[in-house]
Design a protein around this motif. Sequence first.
Motif, PDB file in Angstrom:
ATOM      1  N   VAL A  68      -8.334   2.272   4.736  1.00 39.99           N
ATOM      2  CA  VAL A  68      -7.392   1.680   3.783  1.00 39.99           C
ATOM      3  C   VAL A  68      -6.899   2.738   2.803  1.00 39.99           C
ATOM      4  CG1 VAL A  68      -7.147   0.048   1.869  1.00 39.99           C
ATOM      5  CG2 VAL A  68      -8.316  -0.651   3.971  1.00 39.99           C
ATOM      6  N   HIS A  69      -7.831   3.577   2.334  1.00 43.25           N
ATOM      7  CA  HIS A  69      -7.468   4.637   1.392  1.00 43.25           C
ATOM      8  C   HIS A  69      -6.420   5.571   2.001  1.00 43.25           C
ATOM      9  CE1 HIS A  69      -7.890   8.685  -0.394  1.00 43.25           C
ATOM     10  NE2 HIS A  69      -8.061   8.020  -1.532  1.00 43.25           N
ATOM     11  N   GLN A  70      -6.626   5.996   3.239  1.00 41.23           N
ATOM     12  CA  GLN A  70      -5.692   6.922   3.889  1.00 41.23           C
ATOM     13  C   GLN A  70      -4.333   6.267   4.099  1.00 41.23           C
ATOM     14  OE1 GLN A  70      -6.138  10.284   4.543  1.00 41.23           O
ATOM     15  NE2 GLN A  70      -3.921  10.045   4.791  1.00 41.23           N
ATOM     16  N   LEU A  71      -4.337   5.001   4.527  1.00 38.94           N
ATOM     17  CA  LEU A  71      -3.075   4.289   4.729  1.00 38.94           C
ATOM     18  C   LEU A  71      -2.320   4.131   3.412  1.00 38.94           C
ATOM     19  CD1 LEU A  71      -4.157   1.492   7.246  1.00 38.94           C
ATOM     20  CD2 LEU A  71      -2.598   3.398   7.699  1.00 38.94           C
ATOM     21  N   ALA A  72      -3.039   3.835   2.336  1.00 37.88           N
ATOM     22  CA  ALA A  72      -2.400   3.664   1.026  1.00 37.88           C
ATOM     23  C   ALA A  72      -1.759   4.976   0.573  1.00 37.88           C
ATOM     24  CB  ALA A  72      -3.411   3.171  -0.003  1.00 37.88           C
ATOM     25  N   VAL A  73      -2.475   6.092   0.777  1.00 38.43           N
ATOM     26  CA  VAL A  73      -1.926   7.401   0.398  1.00 38.43           C
ATOM     27  C   VAL A  73      -0.662   7.694   1.211  1.00 38.43           C
ATOM     28  CG1 VAL A  73      -2.336   9.901   0.436  1.00 38.43           C
ATOM     29  CG2 VAL A  73      -4.112   8.350  -0.394  1.00 38.43           C
ATOM     30  N   ASP A  74      -0.702   7.389   2.512  1.00 33.75           N
ATOM     31  CA  ASP A  74       0.484   7.594   3.357  1.00 33.75           C
ATOM     32  C   ASP A  74       1.658   6.760   2.849  1.00 33.75           C
ATOM     33  OD1 ASP A  74      -0.953   9.311   4.944  1.00 33.75           O
ATOM     34  OD2 ASP A  74      -1.376   7.817   6.513  1.00 33.75           O
ATOM     35  N   LEU A  75       1.380   5.538   2.417  1.00 35.95           N
ATOM     36  CA  LEU A  75       2.439   4.662   1.912  1.00 35.95           C
ATOM     37  C   LEU A  75       3.035   5.198   0.611  1.00 35.95           C
ATOM     38  CD1 LEU A  75       0.942   1.109   2.609  1.00 35.95           C
ATOM     39  CD2 LEU A  75       2.940   2.152   3.706  1.00 35.95           C
ATOM     40  N   VAL A  76       2.197   5.788  -0.230  1.00 38.46           N
ATOM     41  CA  VAL A  76       2.695   6.382  -1.480  1.00 38.46           C
ATOM     42  C   VAL A  76       3.706   7.477  -1.179  1.00 38.46           C
ATOM     43  CG1 VAL A  76       2.078   7.792  -3.477  1.00 38.46           C
ATOM     44  CG2 VAL A  76       0.695   5.801  -2.885  1.00 38.46           C
ATOM     45  N   PHE A  77       3.359   8.363  -0.240  1.00 33.28           N
ATOM     46  CA  PHE A  77       4.279   9.450   0.106  1.00 33.28           C
ATOM     47  C   PHE A  77       5.541   8.911   0.766  1.00 33.28           C
ATOM     48  CE2 PHE A  77       0.491  12.098  -0.446  1.00 33.28           C
ATOM     49  CZ  PHE A  77       1.044  13.182  -1.118  1.00 33.28           C
ATOM     50  N   THR A  78       5.399   7.877   1.594  1.00 32.21           N
ATOM     51  CA  THR A  78       6.569   7.273   2.222  1.00 32.21           C
ATOM     52  C   THR A  78       7.483   6.662   1.161  1.00 32.21           C
ATOM     53  OG1 THR A  78       5.344   6.770   4.253  1.00 32.21           O
ATOM     54  CG2 THR A  78       7.359   5.513   3.847  1.00 32.21           C
ATOM     55  N   ALA A  79       6.894   5.984   0.181  1.00 37.22           N
ATOM     56  CA  ALA A  79       7.685   5.372  -0.894  1.00 37.22           C
ATOM     57  C   ALA A  79       8.450   6.432  -1.671  1.00 37.22           C
ATOM     58  CB  ALA A  79       6.768   4.581  -1.827  1.00 37.22           C
ATOM     59  N   ARG A  80       7.815   7.569  -1.914  1.00 31.71           N
ATOM     60  CA  ARG A  80       8.487   8.650  -2.636  1.00 31.71           C
ATOM     61  C   ARG A  80       9.643   9.218  -1.832  1.00 31.71           C
ATOM     62  NH1 ARG A  80       3.119  11.810  -5.026  1.00 31.71           N
ATOM     63  NH2 ARG A  80       2.602  10.245  -6.626  1.00 31.71           N
ATOM     64  N   GLU A  81       9.455   9.358  -0.525  1.00 32.32           N
ATOM     65  CA  GLU A  81      10.529   9.863   0.323  1.00 32.32           C
ATOM     66  C   GLU A  81      11.698   8.888   0.352  1.00 32.32           C
ATOM     67  OE1 GLU A  81       8.909  10.677   4.135  1.00 32.32           O
ATOM     68  OE2 GLU A  81       7.962  12.563   3.522  1.00 32.32           O
ATOM     69  N   VAL A  82      11.399   7.593   0.418  1.00 34.88           N
ATOM     70  CA  VAL A  82      12.460   6.574   0.394  1.00 34.88           C
ATOM     71  C   VAL A  82      13.206   6.632  -0.935  1.00 34.88           C
ATOM     72  CG1 VAL A  82      12.908   4.094   0.341  1.00 34.88           C
ATOM     73  CG2 VAL A  82      11.327   5.039   2.033  1.00 34.88           C
ATOM     74  N   ASP A  83      12.465   6.788  -2.035  1.00 31.23           N
ATOM     75  CA  ASP A  83      13.089   6.869  -3.355  1.00 31.23           C
ATOM     76  C   ASP A  83      14.035   8.066  -3.438  1.00 31.23           C
ATOM     77  OD1 ASP A  83      13.241   6.055  -6.231  1.00 31.23           O
ATOM     78  OD2 ASP A  83      12.384   8.039  -6.536  1.00 31.23           O
ATOM     79  N   GLN A  84      13.623   9.208  -2.904  1.00 29.00           N
ATOM     80  CA  GLN A  84      14.475  10.393  -2.905  1.00 29.00           C
ATOM     81  C   GLN A  84      15.721  10.173  -2.057  1.00 29.00           C
ATOM     82  OE1 GLN A  84      11.949  13.575  -1.570  1.00 29.00           O
ATOM     83  NE2 GLN A  84      10.827  13.720  -3.503  1.00 29.00           N
ATOM     84  N   ALA A  85      15.554   9.513  -0.902  1.00 27.26           N
ATOM     85  CA  ALA A  85      16.690   9.261  -0.022  1.00 27.26           C
ATOM     86  C   ALA A  85      17.698   8.330  -0.681  1.00 27.26           C
ATOM     87  CB  ALA A  85      16.204   8.666   1.301  1.00 27.26           C
TER      88      ALA A  85
END
Length: 203
Positions: A30-47
């Motif tokens: 769960v921890h690893q998936l949550a961290v991956d989601l944080v980075f994905t959210a940041r990439e979406v925000d930049q896009a």
Amino acid sequence: MSDYTHLVAAAAHAAGPCPEGQEAAWQSRVHQLAVDLVFTAREVDQAVKALDQTRPFAAYLEKVEIEPTSRRGVLTLRPDSGGAAETIRTEQQDTARGDAMIKRARELEGRWVLVYRYNEPTAASKKQRGDFSTVRMVARLVDLGEGALAFTIARELVTADAGGDTRLAVQAWRDAGLPERGMIPVADVNRVRQALRERTTPT
């Protein structure tokens, strides 16, 4: 401190039920998936921020090449105004976003596209103060087909040529007698756009 509760919940849902006796391994997953989601959210925000800064334009996508030195995709575009060909670049091919954009562009070769672009500082300008050189970059491509535009896209282009003035764009659209739904021939849209350009260009 940021609240990541919703991302942790999404990660827990993705991980599925915790097997009995494997709580530690499940929490790690769960921890690893949550961290991956944080980075994905940041990439979406930049896009999204990049798209917010773009002004879309319609063009015929003539060809897609790879620039040998930078490994960026180079798109050759023919503006709907009939002017000279232009080029616009993607991110490097060895990045996920760059590779995806190059593949998307190759799928659309020989078709009309709506191009969302932004300007990125050149490598030289980042190193040298006072150098404001930029390169045109593509943020998104939308397929427009071969000879007509969907109403929503056509109205978006007309509004852009009206300087974002929705009322002016609507009036010009109605004055031209164009329909309020369906597919609009590119030639008809171009007549309205040209009239607006002439109207809004300073003399």
